[in-house]
Design an enzyme around this catalytic site. Structure first.
Site, PDB file in Angstrom:
ATOM      1  N   HIS A 163      -1.192   5.752   6.787  1.00  0.00           N
ATOM      2  CA  HIS A 163      -0.549   5.757   5.478  1.00  0.00           C
ATOM      3  C   HIS A 163      -0.261   7.212   5.095  1.00  0.00           C
ATOM      4  O   HIS A 163      -0.920   8.127   5.600  1.00  0.00           O
ATOM      5  CB  HIS A 163      -1.449   5.128   4.410  1.00  0.00           C
ATOM      6  CG  HIS A 163      -1.531   3.637   4.495  1.00  0.00           C
ATOM      7  ND1 HIS A 163      -2.356   2.993   5.379  1.00  0.00           N
ATOM      8  CD2 HIS A 163      -0.876   2.667   3.807  1.00  0.00           C
ATOM      9  CE1 HIS A 163      -2.220   1.679   5.239  1.00  0.00           C
ATOM     10  NE2 HIS A 163      -1.331   1.458   4.287  1.00  0.00           N
ATOM     11  N   SER A 195       0.801  -1.222   0.000  1.00  0.00           N
ATOM     12  CA  SER A 195       0.000   0.000   0.000  1.00  0.00           C
ATOM     13  C   SER A 195       0.833   1.271   0.000  1.00  0.00           C
ATOM     14  O   SER A 195       0.373   2.320  -0.466  1.00  0.00           O
ATOM     15  CB  SER A 195      -0.925   0.003   1.216  1.00  0.00           C
ATOM     16  OG  SER A 195      -0.192  -0.162   2.417  1.00  0.00           O
TER      17      SER A 195
END
Length: 265
Positions: free
Chosen positions: A246, A43
């Site tokens: 993230h 990711s």
């Protein structure tokens, strides 16, 4: 033959060869090198946190560092099999199928999911301090004992499929600043031990990358001062279940992209 006459003869010969080969030689310029770029990984390469995403289940974003670099460098070809949630086995079993002998550049972030990144973060964000410590220690144990072998196998698989490519392994940033940032924030102690775990992971990834003859790009210096709890964070907090912890779009553009540029020159 006098030096000037020899120089004129060489110049004429070069011009003749250029004409025959269909190449135009301009003093002070060179033809652009062919760059066939493939971005592998999890990711942190697919662009989770940046949005918007493609229609696949991999959550790929054009705001990730890989498509940004490809666009800025006018590459000959660009393939983007990086996928949110990927582990080393995914790279070995499927993502390397995008590589070939004509691939000239490969980038990858991998290893965080193998080490249980999501579970550790969940334990620390919503659980007790003891639960957080135990989760971190378990992840660190895995990272030192099992992960190196998995990374070695991954880099070998990439080398096997793309023997002519330069391999750049990007690390993960520290996720947190450790200043006070409110009663609802994760404790300073939890954030500190999570950052220490990130440092250990970076050390292991860098060591195995170099052992494989790859270039390691350390993301930590470029994200410094922009973690969760910063005034200008480039890492998302628990603003979204999938995107939590993230990089946001700024993190990919101003953190990861400069980290990649720093090693590619």
């Amino acid at each position: 033959m006098p030096h000037r006459a020899l120089a004129r003869a060489v110049t004429a010969l070069v011009a003749l060869l250029a004409t025959v080969l269909g190449v135009v030689l301009v003093p002070g310029t060179a033809q652009a090198a062919t760059v066939n770029y493939v971005a592998l990984g999890d990711s942190y390469s697919s662009g989770v946190g940046a949005g918007p995403y493609d229609l696949s289940t991999c959550l790929r974003s054009e705001k990730s560092y890989a498509p940004l670099w490809a666009a800025a460098n006018a590459v000959t070809s660009f393939r983007f099999p990086a996928c949110g949630g990927a582990v080393t086995a995914d790279v070995i079993n499927s993502q390397v199928n995008s590589l070939s002998t004509s691939t000239t550049l490969v980038t990858v972030t991998i290893g965080g999911n193998d080490a249980g990144f999501a579970d550790v973060i969940t334990s620390c964000r919503f659980g007790s301090t003891t639960g957080c410590v135990n989760a971190v220690n378990e992840s660190k144990s895995f990272a030192t004992s099992t992960l190196p072998g998995r990374l070695d196998a991954t880099y070998a698989a990439i080398r096997n499929r793309a023997p002519n490519a330069r391999l750049v392994v990007l690390g993960y940033p520290r996720l947190f600043e450790t200043n006070y940032c409110g009663l609802l924030a994760m404790s300073t102690y939890k954030r500190t031990i999570l950052n220490e775990a990130a440092d250990l992971l970076a050390t292991i990834i860098a060591d195995r990358a170099r052992a494989a003859g790859a270039t390691f790009a350390d993301a930590r210096p470029f994200f410094a001062g922009h973690g969760v709890c910063a005034a200008d964070p480039w890492i998302r907090d628990v603003s979204g279940v999938i995107e939590a912890y993230h990089p946001n779009a700024a993190g990919y553009r101003y953190g990861y992209l400069p980290a990649l540029n720093a090693v590619l020159g």
